[in-house]
Design an enzyme around this catalytic site. Structure first.
Site, short mmCIF file in Angstrom:
data_model
loop_
_atom_site.label_atom_id
_atom_site.label_comp_id
_atom_site.label_asym_id
_atom_site.label_seq_id
_atom_site.Cartn_x
_atom_site.Cartn_y
_atom_site.Cartn_z
N ASN A 348 0.84 -1.20 0.00
CA ASN A 348 0.00 0.00 0.00
C ASN A 348 0.88 1.25 0.00
O ASN A 348 1.80 1.37 0.81
CB ASN A 348 -0.90 0.03 1.24
CG ASN A 348 -1.59 -1.30 1.48
OD1 ASN A 348 -2.32 -1.79 0.66
ND2 ASN A 348 -1.32 -1.88 2.65
N HIS A 380 11.41 -5.71 -1.04
CA HIS A 380 10.39 -6.02 -2.06
C HIS A 380 9.27 -4.99 -2.04
O HIS A 380 8.88 -4.44 -3.08
CB HIS A 380 9.83 -7.42 -1.79
CG HIS A 380 8.79 -7.87 -2.76
ND1 HIS A 380 9.04 -8.81 -3.74
CD2 HIS A 380 7.48 -7.54 -2.90
CE1 HIS A 380 7.95 -9.03 -4.44
NE2 HIS A 380 6.97 -8.26 -3.95
N GLU A 381 8.75 -4.70 -0.85
CA GLU A 381 7.61 -3.79 -0.75
C GLU A 381 8.02 -2.35 -1.09
O GLU A 381 7.26 -1.63 -1.74
CB GLU A 381 6.99 -3.85 0.65
CG GLU A 381 6.54 -5.24 1.08
CD GLU A 381 5.67 -5.94 0.05
OE1 GLU A 381 4.86 -5.26 -0.62
OE2 GLU A 381 5.81 -7.17 -0.10
N HIS A 384 8.16 -1.64 -4.74
CA HIS A 384 6.84 -1.39 -5.32
C HIS A 384 6.43 0.07 -5.26
O HIS A 384 5.52 0.49 -6.00
CB HIS A 384 5.78 -2.21 -4.58
CG HIS A 384 5.61 -3.60 -5.08
ND1 HIS A 384 5.41 -3.91 -6.41
CD2 HIS A 384 5.57 -4.79 -4.41
CE1 HIS A 384 5.27 -5.21 -6.54
NE2 HIS A 384 5.37 -5.77 -5.34
N GLU A 403 5.06 -7.89 -9.74
CA GLU A 403 5.62 -8.80 -8.73
C GLU A 403 6.95 -9.41 -9.16
O GLU A 403 7.82 -9.64 -8.33
CB GLU A 403 4.60 -9.90 -8.40
CG GLU A 403 3.31 -9.36 -7.78
CD GLU A 403 3.55 -8.61 -6.47
OE1 GLU A 403 4.66 -8.69 -5.92
OE2 GLU A 403 2.61 -7.95 -6.00
#
Length: 960
Positions: A348, A380-381, A384, A403
């Site tokens: 998010n 990883h997050e 994003h 992803e």
């Protein structure tokens, strides 16, 4: 404050325009809100509902299709939500809300479709919504409204037409259940200091935002969100953007707090997030002034469990800013550890949510592996925040673009934060080899599927698979390698700048990478980026490259684990690839070659006697490699005499390739088994881990027949030197090695030695566990070794050991420790304890819903527990499908786990019967996993018929 949302001179101009529009919109919205403020605020507590049955379902109407029409484009949402954290008179937890969405008409229409699922909408004169025009525009009257349950729409038919270029406000009020289903806007419960705590949190990806508020719930339908959360006093509300105002107010005679947030960046609905909790936080600011906060349960923060995540967040954010050549787009980065969360983490924008195990680290009880997981998941997050959030896929058929990319660059970010770990090599284990296992089945699918193949929520959930994540990472790593990282990063930066705050398809990325390549002096590929990559992403599978060092012939063939399998999915490229091959000759790196057809003569690969060739140097390419028999023999000889001449990752590759080539009956199984003989001298983690994964296939096949004893005897002989090595350097197991991966290898040494009966190993683990049982307050077992020790001690013990482990699990205050105990409890050999544990798994008071499927998977990995787990899941299929059937990894993994040991015709018949018996209920996001289970079982049956006897004889001869 941060550097703002926009990242170039061109985009800075756009920022001012957007700000002006936002100001006008907010003013217009305030007029609407002031006009109806008194009645709307009251309705937050009493949103009335009326059951309006859906109209009969006509064929091929717009509301019967899962994709939204291209007639409307959302611009702004104004959302007020009020979660109730106390049970109401009906025994339910609810939330109420008001939502206004401003949209622009793109094409003339008399129909509004907006997603709404499981929300009870207030009626206004018999209609589920109100519609008003902006800037003097008169909105047509609403003719009729209804909820289309199948496609999850609120359908609004109008008496007149909406006009292109004009903007309108759609107003809804609603009540929803704040359930514990881990989807949409939901509740989480946990105990702290003997008190039950309840918090409200979200998980919108992929199609759950519609459970929180009516919305245009597709990734390309981006908008700005203005969010207000009403909540109990003493609680803190978080959302994607910074809070700008917090007020204590009285609503319906209830003292509450109203938190207002600044408008978000333009973003997708699946990235919207809210958290209402009494969590604590720690914080700092990065060099650009971005506020970084780690949130968790108060005790976890007080105990310092958020410190490690905070220490790495800033350097990882700064790394990605440099890597993307793009400033972090927001002014803050909140990261929250949640007690109940179905995914590992969720990106998010500005409010990243995690399982506690993926964010919290306790140096006293967490293992080295827990620390590595936190580094990679955080990386990883945060990756994003740019790739996925700033620029988003247009539709879920291209999920791999989000992803796969994050799964690749997570290693780069983590390597920057922890440069001594050499973590980038581990992509071979955790992504490439994992992807190979699935992509070698005929039931695999291309990275980018056709849009018409991905429509329903279940089909969307199926895209969250090993293919999208791990194959995506492997293919992008290969692309970066043959482009070179500077060319790759430059093209990526330009791509992000062009599509910032918008959406794209994979070909847009290829275009920018090609431009970057064209501008690089001396750089040239044999085909365009688009031509090369289309073959890797638009057709499933991968090739096995066969090199004949006698002739120099190099050829390719679609690799399938079942040699006689028939591929039903057509490919416009006929399952041929443009393959970049990096290679070595007798230890010396050679110039890269490209294989552009089925076969070609490459003269340098013709070698003289005594020389060996090793292809896929450093495992840069997504393919397997086979050789002529003579070259295999020379490679085996090199491993036996001086294995360090071959790079570490290539030693792992040789093992993995050989075993899988043997499974596919391409090489003899005894040749594959011989690759493990050199392991008596191996001390590195990656080859040992690759060997164990390859041999795990043998454990699954043989742990119920006579081969198993000979297999155990052979492995005992191979691992004993490793066990003794670590016994020596760890002062008889009283300390851990300094090296990061050496600590992982030590775990392998202890686990495999105990599992195969190496003298002294089981006695050590049992004595440690016994000491702990005698004094539960002092755990003498090092965190790195606890998983192995707990499992072995509980397996060797009975009810006393199990019950002690259960008590410690219930008392655990660190999530990572709870996971170790939860997994170890599945190791018992006592059937009634396993059956009781299975019953516990579907009791949320004992095992959290987020952990149920993995707990059953742990039990299924136990040779005694596997049939119990299989029968349990079949008996409770309706329950599992209802609770987890639309999940992502968790549901498909459940099916994979409970069928992993299947290898007999009877088990295959059970699988097919299970498929038939539950066809009416369905398999949801596990549909493909079930088909893969059938395919794997079929292949195992055939393979066993041909190879069981030679495998048995080889193990007998080598274990003597």
């Amino acid at each position: 404050m941060g550097k703002g949302y926009y990242i170039s001179k061109h985009l800075a101009t756009a920022a001012m325009i957007l700000a002006a529009i936002a100001l006008v919109t907010i003013i217009a919205l305030s007029v609407v809100y002031n006009r109806e403020k008194s009645k709307n605020t009251a309705k937050l507590t009493n949103a009335t509902t009326s059951a309006v049955p859906p109209t009969p379902k006509p064929s091929n109407e717009p509301w019967d299709k899962y994709r939204l029409p291209d007639t409307l484009s959302p611009q702004y949402y104004n959302i007020t939500l009020w979660p109730r954290l106390v049970m109401d008179a009906n025994g339910m937890y609810i939330f109420t809300g008001i939502s206004d969405v401003m949209f622009t008409c793109v094409k003339k229409t008399d129909l509004i479709l907006i997603h709404s699922n499981k929300l009870n909408l207030t009626l206004f004169n018999g209609r589920h919504a109100k519609l008003t025009g902006m800037s003097g525009v008169t909105a047509p009257a609403i003719k009729s409204t209804w909820l289309q349950t199948q496609t999850q729409y609120l359908v609004i038919q109008l008496k007149g037409k909406l006009n292109p270029g004009k903007s309108y406000w759609l107003h809804t009020e609603f009540t929803g259940e704040l359930a514990d289903d881990l989807e949409g806007f939901y509740r989480s419960e946990y105990m702290e200091d003997g008190e039950k705590k309840i918090i409200a949190i979200t998980q919108m990806q992929a199609t759950y935002a519609r459970k929180a508020f009516p919305c245009f719930d597709e990734p390309a339908m981006k908008a700005v969100f203005n969010i207000i959360l009403i909540h109990d006093r003493g609680m803190t509300a978080l959302s994607n953007s910074q809070e700008i105002r917090t007020e204590d107010v009285i609503i319906d005679e209830m003292p509450v707090t109203r938190t207002t947030f600044e408008p978000t960046a333009r973003m997708s609905t699946y990235l919207v997030a809210f958290v209402v909790s009494d969590f604590s936080y720690i914080n700092n600011e990065d060099k650009a002034g971005v506020l970084v906060r780690i949130w968790a349960r108060k005790k976890a923060i007080d105990d310092g469990q958020g410190d490690y995540a905070l220490s790495i967040t800033q350097p990882i954010l700064e790394f990605f800013e440099s890597y993307y050549n793009t400033s972090y787009p927001l002014s803050k980065s909140d990261q929250v550890a949640l007690p109940d969360f179905n995914s590992g983490a969720m990106e998010n924008w500005g409010l990243v949510t995690y399982r506690e195990t993926a964010l919290l680290y306790d140096p006293q009880t967490s293992a080295n592996g827990n620390k590595q997981r936190i580094a990679t998941v955080v990386s990883h997050e945060l990756a994003h925040m740019w790739f996925g959030n700033l620029v988003t896929l247009k539709w879920w058929n291209d999920l791999w673009l989000n992803e796969g990319f994050a799964s690749y660059v997570e290693y780069l970010g983590a390597d920057h934060a922890e440069p001594t770990w050499n973590i980038k090599d581990q992509i071979i284990l955790y992504d490439m080899q994992r992807a190979f296992a699935v992509d070698s089945l005929t039931s695999s699918h291309p990275l980018s599927r056709k849009e018409e193949e991905v429509n329903t929520p279940a089909e969307i959930s199926e895209m969250f698979s090993t293919i999208s994540y791990s194959k995506g990472a492997a293919v992008l790593k290969m692309l970066s390698e043959f482009l070179t990282e500077p060319v790759f990063a430059k093209g990526l930066s330009n791509y992000l700048k062009q599509f910032a705050f918008g959406s794209s398809v994979h070909s847009d990325l290829w275009d920018h990478l090609q431009k970057s390549l064209d501008q690089a002096p001396g750089m040239k590929l044999p085909r365009s980026v688009h031509e090369i990559m289309s073959r890797w992403i638009l057709q499933m599978g991968f090739p096995v490259i066969t090199i004949d060092t006698r002739t120099g012939n190099v050829s390719q063939k679609h690799f399938l684990v079942e040699k006689d399998a028939v591929v039903e999915r057509n490919s416009e490229f006929n399952y041929e690839w443009f393959v970049p091959i990096k290679w070595m000759k007798k230890g010396q790196v050679q110039d890269q070659m490209w294989l552009l057809q089925k076969s070609a003569i490459h003269k340098p690969m013709k070698v003289s006697k005594g020389e060996w060739v090793l292809a896929n140097h450093n495992v840069s390419g997504y393919f397997r490699v086979n050789y002529d028999h003579g070259n295999w023999e020379r490679l085996l000889s090199q491993l036996e005499t001086n294995h360090q001449t071959i790079p570490v990752v290539n030693r792992a590759q040789i093992l993995d390739d050989a075993f899988n080539l043997a499974r596919a009956s391409i090489i003899n199984i005894t040749l594959a088994l011989r690759t493990t003989k050199y392991l008596v001298r191996e001390r590195e983690y990656i080859p040992w881990e690759a060997a164990l994964r390859s041999l795990n296939y043998f454990f699954q096949l043989f742990d119920r027949n006579e081969v198993y004893g000979a297999l155990q005897a052979y492995l005992k002989k191979q691992v004993k030197p490793l066990f003794e090595h670590f016994g020596t350097i760890s002062s008889n197991w009283t300390k851990v090695p300094n090296g990061h991966t050496d600590q992982f290898t030590q775990i392998i040494a202890l686990s495999l030695a105990c599992g195969t009966g190496v003298e002294g190993c089981r006695e050590i683990t049992k004595s440690w566990f016994k000491k702990w049982m005698q004094n539960p307050r002092v755990n003498p077992i090092h965190p790195n070794l606890r998983s192995t020790v707990y499992c072995n001690a509980i397996a060797a013990g009975g009810a006393d050991e199990w019950n002690f482990g259960w008590q410690m699990f219930q008392k655990a205050t660190v999530a990572a420790e709870a996971v170790k105990l939860r997994a170890a409890l599945a190791c018992t050999k006592v059937p009634w304890l396993l059956n009781r544990y299975l019953e516990y798994s579907i009791n949320p008071e004992k095992i959290r819903k987020q952990d149920a499927t993995s707990t059953i998977g742990y039990i299924a990995s136990n040779v005694i527990g596997q049939p119990l787990a299989w029968n349990f899941v079949r008996a409770n299929w309706d329950y599992f499908f209802k609770v987890y059937g639309t999940g992502s990894f968790t549901f498909s993994r459940l099916i994979s786990d409970i069928t992993s040991k299947f290898c007999t015709p009877f088990e295959l018949s059970q699988l097919k019967r299970f498929q038939k018996d539950n066809a009416e209920t369905g398999f949801g996001s596990g549909t493909q996993a079930l088909q893969q289970a059938i395919e794997r079982t079929t292949a195992k049956i055939k393979w066993l018929a041909e190879n069981k006897e030679p495998v048995l004889q080889w193990f007998i001869s080598e274990s003597a």
